[in-house]
Design an enzyme around this catalytic site. Structure first.
Site, PDB file in Angstrom:
ATOM      1  N   THR A  59       0.829  -1.204   0.000  1.00  0.00           N
ATOM      2  CA  THR A  59       0.000   0.000   0.000  1.00  0.00           C
ATOM      3  C   THR A  59       0.865   1.255   0.000  1.00  0.00           C
ATOM      4  O   THR A  59       0.604   2.215  -0.728  1.00  0.00           O
ATOM      5  CB  THR A  59      -0.919   0.025   1.235  1.00  0.00           C
ATOM      6  OG1 THR A  59      -1.804  -1.087   1.191  1.00  0.00           O
ATOM      7  CG2 THR A  59      -1.737   1.316   1.286  1.00  0.00           C
TER       8      THR A  59
ATOM      9  N   TYR B 158       3.576   1.904  -1.294  1.00  0.00           N
ATOM     10  CA  TYR B 158       4.265   2.220  -2.545  1.00  0.00           C
ATOM     11  C   TYR B 158       3.302   2.447  -3.713  1.00  0.00           C
ATOM     12  O   TYR B 158       3.747   2.592  -4.855  1.00  0.00           O
ATOM     13  CB  TYR B 158       5.250   1.093  -2.880  1.00  0.00           C
ATOM     14  CG  TYR B 158       6.330   0.960  -1.820  1.00  0.00           C
ATOM     15  CD1 TYR B 158       7.493   1.716  -1.885  1.00  0.00           C
ATOM     16  CD2 TYR B 158       6.154   0.117  -0.732  1.00  0.00           C
ATOM     17  CE1 TYR B 158       8.468   1.615  -0.901  1.00  0.00           C
ATOM     18  CE2 TYR B 158       7.125   0.012   0.255  1.00  0.00           C
ATOM     19  CZ  TYR B 158       8.271   0.757   0.162  1.00  0.00           C
ATOM     20  OH  TYR B 158       9.234   0.657   1.153  1.00  0.00           O
TER      21      TYR B 158
ATOM     22  N   GLU C 264      -5.316   7.028 -16.460  1.00  0.00           N
ATOM     23  CA  GLU C 264      -4.337   5.948 -16.525  1.00  0.00           C
ATOM     24  C   GLU C 264      -4.707   4.983 -17.639  1.00  0.00           C
ATOM     25  O   GLU C 264      -5.817   5.039 -18.186  1.00  0.00           O
ATOM     26  CB  GLU C 264      -4.227   5.228 -15.182  1.00  0.00           C
ATOM     27  CG  GLU C 264      -3.627   6.102 -14.097  1.00  0.00           C
ATOM     28  CD  GLU C 264      -3.417   5.378 -12.777  1.00  0.00           C
ATOM     29  OE1 GLU C 264      -2.842   5.987 -11.865  1.00  0.00           O
ATOM     30  OE2 GLU C 264      -3.837   4.212 -12.654  1.00  0.00           O
TER      31      GLU C 264
ATOM     32  N   HIS D 192       4.374  -4.468 -14.175  1.00  0.00           N
ATOM     33  CA  HIS D 192       4.180  -3.049 -14.459  1.00  0.00           C
ATOM     34  C   HIS D 192       5.143  -2.664 -15.575  1.00  0.00           C
ATOM     35  O   HIS D 192       6.335  -2.970 -15.499  1.00  0.00           O
ATOM     36  CB  HIS D 192       4.436  -2.193 -13.217  1.00  0.00           C
ATOM     37  CG  HIS D 192       3.843  -0.824 -13.337  1.00  0.00           C
ATOM     38  ND1 HIS D 192       4.360   0.134 -14.177  1.00  0.00           N
ATOM     39  CD2 HIS D 192       2.755  -0.255 -12.746  1.00  0.00           C
ATOM     40  CE1 HIS D 192       3.628   1.237 -14.093  1.00  0.00           C
ATOM     41  NE2 HIS D 192       2.644   1.024 -13.240  1.00  0.00           N
TER      42      HIS D 192
ATOM     43  N   ARG E 249      -1.980  -2.615 -19.109  1.00  0.00           N
ATOM     44  CA  ARG E 249      -0.639  -2.970 -18.657  1.00  0.00           C
ATOM     45  C   ARG E 249      -0.096  -4.235 -19.308  1.00  0.00           C
ATOM     46  O   ARG E 249       1.095  -4.320 -19.608  1.00  0.00           O
ATOM     47  CB  ARG E 249      -0.635  -3.130 -17.127  1.00  0.00           C
ATOM     48  CG  ARG E 249      -0.757  -1.822 -16.400  1.00  0.00           C
ATOM     49  CD  ARG E 249      -0.785  -2.019 -14.901  1.00  0.00           C
ATOM     50  NE  ARG E 249      -0.858  -0.728 -14.222  1.00  0.00           N
ATOM     51  CZ  ARG E 249      -0.968  -0.586 -12.908  1.00  0.00           C
ATOM     52  NH1 ARG E 249      -1.022  -1.660 -12.133  1.00  0.00           N
ATOM     53  NH2 ARG E 249      -1.023   0.607 -12.368  1.00  0.00           N
TER      54      ARG E 249
ATOM     55  N   HIS F 145       4.738  -6.845 -10.522  1.00  0.00           N
ATOM     56  CA  HIS F 145       4.040  -5.784  -9.800  1.00  0.00           C
ATOM     57  C   HIS F 145       2.873  -6.276  -8.955  1.00  0.00           C
ATOM     58  O   HIS F 145       2.722  -5.866  -7.804  1.00  0.00           O
ATOM     59  CB  HIS F 145       3.533  -4.763 -10.817  1.00  0.00           C
ATOM     60  CG  HIS F 145       2.871  -3.556 -10.224  1.00  0.00           C
ATOM     61  ND1 HIS F 145       3.517  -2.689  -9.364  1.00  0.00           N
ATOM     62  CD2 HIS F 145       1.610  -3.068 -10.379  1.00  0.00           C
ATOM     63  CE1 HIS F 145       2.693  -1.720  -9.011  1.00  0.00           C
ATOM     64  NE2 HIS F 145       1.531  -1.931  -9.588  1.00  0.00           N
TER      65      HIS F 145
ATOM     66  N   GLU G  11      -4.503  -7.702  -1.903  1.00  0.00           N
ATOM     67  CA  GLU G  11      -3.875  -8.388  -3.035  1.00  0.00           C
ATOM     68  C   GLU G  11      -3.833  -9.897  -2.875  1.00  0.00           C
ATOM     69  O   GLU G  11      -3.836 -10.638  -3.856  1.00  0.00           O
ATOM     70  CB  GLU G  11      -2.447  -7.852  -3.242  1.00  0.00           C
ATOM     71  CG  GLU G  11      -1.778  -8.418  -4.476  1.00  0.00           C
ATOM     72  CD  GLU G  11      -0.437  -7.786  -4.798  1.00  0.00           C
ATOM     73  OE1 GLU G  11       0.250  -8.304  -5.692  1.00  0.00           O
ATOM     74  OE2 GLU G  11      -0.075  -6.783  -4.145  1.00  0.00           O
TER      75      GLU G  11
ATOM     76  N   ARG H 191      -5.340  -6.812 -13.965  1.00  0.00           N
ATOM     77  CA  ARG H 191      -5.962  -5.761 -13.153  1.00  0.00           C
ATOM     78  C   ARG H 191      -5.939  -4.419 -13.868  1.00  0.00           C
ATOM     79  O   ARG H 191      -4.916  -3.997 -14.382  1.00  0.00           O
ATOM     80  CB  ARG H 191      -5.220  -5.634 -11.811  1.00  0.00           C
ATOM     81  CG  ARG H 191      -5.713  -4.460 -10.970  1.00  0.00           C
ATOM     82  CD  ARG H 191      -5.067  -4.456  -9.608  1.00  0.00           C
ATOM     83  NE  ARG H 191      -3.649  -4.174  -9.627  1.00  0.00           N
ATOM     84  CZ  ARG H 191      -3.110  -2.948  -9.655  1.00  0.00           C
ATOM     85  NH1 ARG H 191      -3.898  -1.881  -9.723  1.00  0.00           N
ATOM     86  NH2 ARG H 191      -1.807  -2.796  -9.628  1.00  0.00           N
TER      87      ARG H 191
ATOM     88  N   SER I 250      -6.725  -1.577  -7.392  1.00  0.00           N
ATOM     89  CA  SER I 250      -6.268  -2.382  -6.253  1.00  0.00           C
ATOM     90  C   SER I 250      -6.623  -1.743  -4.912  1.00  0.00           C
ATOM     91  O   SER I 250      -7.115  -2.426  -4.006  1.00  0.00           O
ATOM     92  CB  SER I 250      -4.754  -2.625  -6.341  1.00  0.00           C
ATOM     93  OG  SER I 250      -4.059  -1.402  -6.481  1.00  0.00           O
TER      94      SER I 250
END
Length: 524
Positions: A44, A46, A116, A244, A291, A352, A376, A387, A392
């Protein structure tokens, strides 16, 4: 032996959110949170980008968010779960705001919403580029104010306690498995303690450290998933590991520094070393594709050119505005002599997020009685094969709340299990060869990075399975004859997680989302 009413394993957003809600609802009952590092060290912390929630009803709606999630998940999401998560999002967001969490606002006072990859509208609420840290700090402040929340730092959860520890035979086919708490290694006293609880919540985060290059912190060794697996919990979709696309290449240390997807949402463009764009060859959305597509595209370009990275070009952007929105990223690049106003940022994919995990229902319940999962570690059905960015933190809030709602409904019927045996360490000795543990850990990470990464093949997967079996046998012999250490526990957990990823990759028969096997054929 320690008794607590509710045991929470993990101190990230999911675990703390559940703990705070339970403590408020039951002020006379004890909630114990155990975490193997300091309380604020989790995935969380990061999470840079933000949390995806529909708030701008003029330009966005639930159907758009739902559709974006389903498309990103490549046909494997549970549509019912996606619908409830998207619709409950605004309520859970307001709760965290009411606790004191702040998000960036535009000059007119409205929330500044980021864009995003794979989102069709601006819906990402964020605080600079440290959103996860801000939300976690808010929850920690609240947890510290509640006298019935006991946070135990530097306590390593070793195993869940089930009937197995009472001498009963428990198998994958057992339908009446119950969880009574967990054994935990106090890293200061080096003693194994027994924690008995009416209900146990697993919220211990991800598995990134099973790979050489990961955006996850050092604590992300899949401990909860491994414990649940050994306790015969059901696990799904472990083959879907999200890489990622844009980790900062050349950053020293065990954890890759993340260049948030929000940077591409801000207008940054992926390019090769010679300054040519390439994403249009792979997807019409270019640098804002999902992603899985971007990570595979970068992997393909790196293999074709022989370069160890590609580049993210921010030089055409308003740099003052960039520094305002991404101060942490800007300073990190500067520390490596990268001036984003003049230099392109070198980036490469890094492990990731695991889209699968312990299978849960819509209330966070597992197939083991009195064991819940959120965050997660859980496979709720939201992510499918990949995802959607910034879903998340949303999922963690939603399912921590749902676990809370289910537990309070049955709290009056819950009780402690008596006569739980203490941890048995008789006949074990201190390990004489620490190099065996360190070597096997390195080998597991090499195996997964070389054979079970962004692109896989049948031969690589089988080779990985064969190598892991040898390491597993070596480690189990060591485990049975030596006293426990966090290094040995983490190695054992990494092996379990690696096995699950490989085994479920072998069972996967079509390319979906983050999973791509060259022997299966062309992508859908």
């Amino acid at each position: 032996m320690q008794k607590t009413d509710f045991l929470v394993i993990g101190s990230g957003l999911a675990g703390l959110s559940f703990a705070v809600k339970m403590a408020r609802h039951f002020p006379d009952q004890q909630i114990t949170v155990i975490t193997k590092d300091s309380v604020n060290e989790s995935n969380t912390r990061y999470a840079q980008g933000g949390i995806a929630v529909v708030t701008d009803l003029l330009n966005d709606d639930f159907d758009k968010h739902k559709k974006d999630t389903l498309i990103a998940g490549d046909g494997l999401c549970d549509e019912y779960i996606v619908d409830l998560v998207v619709k409950e999002g605004p309520f859970r967001l307001q709760e965290i705001i009411d606790l004191g969490a702040e998000f960036d606002r535009s000059p007119d006072g409205s929330y500044h919403l980021g864009m995003e990859g794979a989102h069709s509208a601006r819906r990402i609420l964020h605080y600079k580029d440290v959103t996860g840290f801000k939300i976690q700090s808010t929850l920690l402040d609240e947890a510290h104010r509640l006298s019935n929340v006991h946070i135990l730092e530097h306590h390593f959860a070793v195993d869940l306690i089930t009937q197995h520890h009472l001498g009963e035979v428990v198998t994958k086919k057992s339908t009446d498995i119950k969880c009574f708490g967990a054994y935990s290694l106090d890293l200061k006293t080096h003693k194994i303690e027994t924690y008995i609880a009416k209900t146990t919540i697993l919220a211990s985060g991800g598995i990134g450290q099973v790979y050489q290059l990961t955006t996850n912190p050092a604590v992300a060794t899949g401990d909860g998933i491994a414990m649940a697996y050994r306790a015969k919990a059901l696990l799904e979709n472990m083959q879907f590991v999200q890489f990622h696309p844009t980790a900062l290449y050349g950053n020293p240390g065990e954890t890759a520094f993340l260049i948030s997807e929000a940077v591409r949402g801000f207008g940054a463009i992926l390019k090769t070393r010679n300054g040519k764009t390439f994403m249009e060859k792979y997807d019409e959305r270019g640098s804002l594709a999902s992603r899985d597509i971007v990570a595979r595209a970068i992997d393909s370009e790196m293999k074709a050119s022989g370069d160890p990275c590609v580049f993210l070009d921010c030089r055409h952007l308003d740099i003052e505005e960039f520094k305002e929105h991404f101060p942490n990223i800007y300073q990190k690049c500067l520390s490596l002599d990268i001036d984003v106003a003049k230099d392109m940022i070198p980036v490469a994919p890094a492990a990731h997020y695991v889209c699968g995990g312990v299978k849960t229902d819509e209330w966070g319940r597992t197939n083991i009685d009195n064991l819940y999962c959120c965050g997660e570690i859980a496979c709720t059905g939201l992510h499918g094969a990949n995802r959607l960015a910034s879903n998340s933190l949303l999922e963690a809030l939603i399912f921590a709340h749902r676990c809370y709602l289910d537990v309070i409904q049955k709290a009056s019927t819950l009780s402690h299990m008596e006569n739980i045996p203490e941890w048995q360490a008789a006949g074990t000795t201190q390990p004489r060869e620490w190099v065996l543990i360190n070597h096997n850990r390195t080998e597991v990470k090499n195996i997964m990075s070389d054979y079970v990464s962004i692109v896989r093949s049948n031969e690589r997967l089988q080779r990985a399975l064969n190598r892991l079996e040898i390491i597993h046998q070596e480690t189990e012999r060591l485990y049975k004859t030596t006293t426990l250490s966090p290094q040995l526990c983490e190695l054992r957990n990494l092996i379990n997680v690696a096995y699950l990823i490989v085994k479920q990759s072998i069972e996967q028969k079509e390319n979906r989302g983050t999973f791509y096997n060259v022997d299966i054929g062309a992508e859908r």
